[in-house]
Design a protein around this motif. Sequence first.
Motif, short mmCIF file in Angstrom:
data_model
loop_
_atom_site.label_atom_id
_atom_site.label_comp_id
_atom_site.label_asym_id
_atom_site.label_seq_id
_atom_site.Cartn_x
_atom_site.Cartn_y
_atom_site.Cartn_z
N ARG A 48 2.65 59.39 38.19
CA ARG A 48 1.30 58.57 37.92
C ARG A 48 1.85 57.40 37.63
O ARG A 48 1.18 56.05 38.16
N VAL A 49 2.85 56.78 36.95
CA VAL A 49 3.25 55.47 36.89
C VAL A 49 3.68 54.78 38.00
O VAL A 49 3.30 53.74 38.14
N GLY A 63 2.03 51.30 39.57
CA GLY A 63 2.51 50.31 40.17
C GLY A 63 2.32 49.85 41.45
O GLY A 63 1.76 48.67 41.74
N ILE A 64 2.22 50.94 42.50
CA ILE A 64 1.94 50.69 43.77
C ILE A 64 0.41 50.07 44.05
O ILE A 64 0.31 49.22 44.78
N LEU A 65 -0.51 50.98 43.26
CA LEU A 65 -1.81 50.43 43.58
C LEU A 65 -2.16 49.11 42.70
O LEU A 65 -3.01 48.49 43.28
N SER A 66 -1.72 48.84 41.51
CA SER A 66 -2.05 47.66 40.70
C SER A 66 -1.29 46.50 41.28
O SER A 66 -1.94 45.26 41.01
N ILE A 67 -0.06 46.71 41.82
CA ILE A 67 0.68 45.27 42.37
C ILE A 67 0.63 45.32 44.03
O ILE A 67 0.32 44.32 44.34
N GLN A 102 -10.52 52.56 26.06
CA GLN A 102 -9.51 53.57 26.58
C GLN A 102 -8.77 53.02 27.80
O GLN A 102 -7.58 52.67 27.85
N TYR A 103 -9.58 52.59 28.98
CA TYR A 103 -8.87 52.09 30.09
C TYR A 103 -9.23 50.79 30.70
O TYR A 103 -10.44 50.58 31.14
N ARG A 110 -8.02 54.14 34.86
CA ARG A 110 -9.00 55.28 34.60
C ARG A 110 -8.86 56.38 35.70
O ARG A 110 -8.87 57.60 35.32
N ILE A 111 -8.63 56.08 37.00
CA ILE A 111 -8.51 56.97 37.96
C ILE A 111 -7.26 57.92 37.79
O ILE A 111 -7.15 59.03 38.01
#
Length: 325
Positions: A115-116, A120-124, A181-182, A188-189
């Motif tokens: 998940r981490v 990183g791939i999705l957020s950056i 929370q998110y 969240r996903i």
Amino acid sequence: MSAPDPQWANAWSSTVSRAEPRLTHTHATVVSRNVRVSKLDAELLDGELTQMLREPVSNALSLVRPGLAETYRLEIDTVIQAVLFWLSVGSHRRATYAQGLQNLQYARTSGFARRVHLFGILSIGGPYAWARMVGSMSLAGWADAPHTSIRALVWRLVQRIERITKVAALLNFAAFLALGQYPSIVERILGLRLVHARPQILHSVSFEFLNRQLVWHAFTEFVMFAMPLVNPMKARAWIVRNVRSVLRLPISVDQSVKELPEDVCAVCFVEARKDDTHAVNPYVTGCGHIYCYVCISMRMMAEADECSCLRCGAKVDKIRQYLQL
């Protein structure tokens, strides 16, 4: 003491078993306001860290070729964010540098490493790829393509996806303010929750830095407002005059100015240090000394009631044209 009735014991156990999931769910979904503030502060600090590291990289690239840093600014920010993410969250720290300062870390759940990495791939990488794709489509003129063409349909689809994403981000932020929370849609996903790294340490919100910033901002605004209202020359003359009167000091006059010929303007001499600068359009003060009209009038306008004669130190409150007989 007699043993409790088995019927009552069974009823109590059944009630506790039904209420426990609700209590656990409530505990997991209700987050204190301090934690929400810490999460927002951590996000801002991460952005400031990226901006701080961008400056030396941009300066180094500007030595290679002017304008290179601006051309590849998006790539520079993406690389910096990726490196920081890999050195912090990606190296089993479970928190970015800013989140560690705020006593936060991601809660370890099943499949946490996967998940981490996906986070990183999705957020950056996701925002970078999307920004480059939209920029390339815009430069290629997809927005001006014929209405019924494939390019126009794809461009409208991209614009609709952007609007939907912005609305979803707004709704997620509202949910974050309510539940805490998110902070982002990707978290969240993927179900990545930020929790206290050391729950025994109470994290209180400190407004000391904010108060200092507000006081300094108010002070600078006041100074910027008051400076045009203050006449520095008049204030200096007022201070000198009052200090002399309190300390009973004699009026000090420059000896070289005092010994000037009568037809030489003392203001011109002080500014140019030439004893042959005769007064132009001469005017005489109340103490009987001659000055250029422009020199003495400008000095009276600047110092107002505190204007004094450079030759004798007397107060100059009025002047008249000098008529030579």
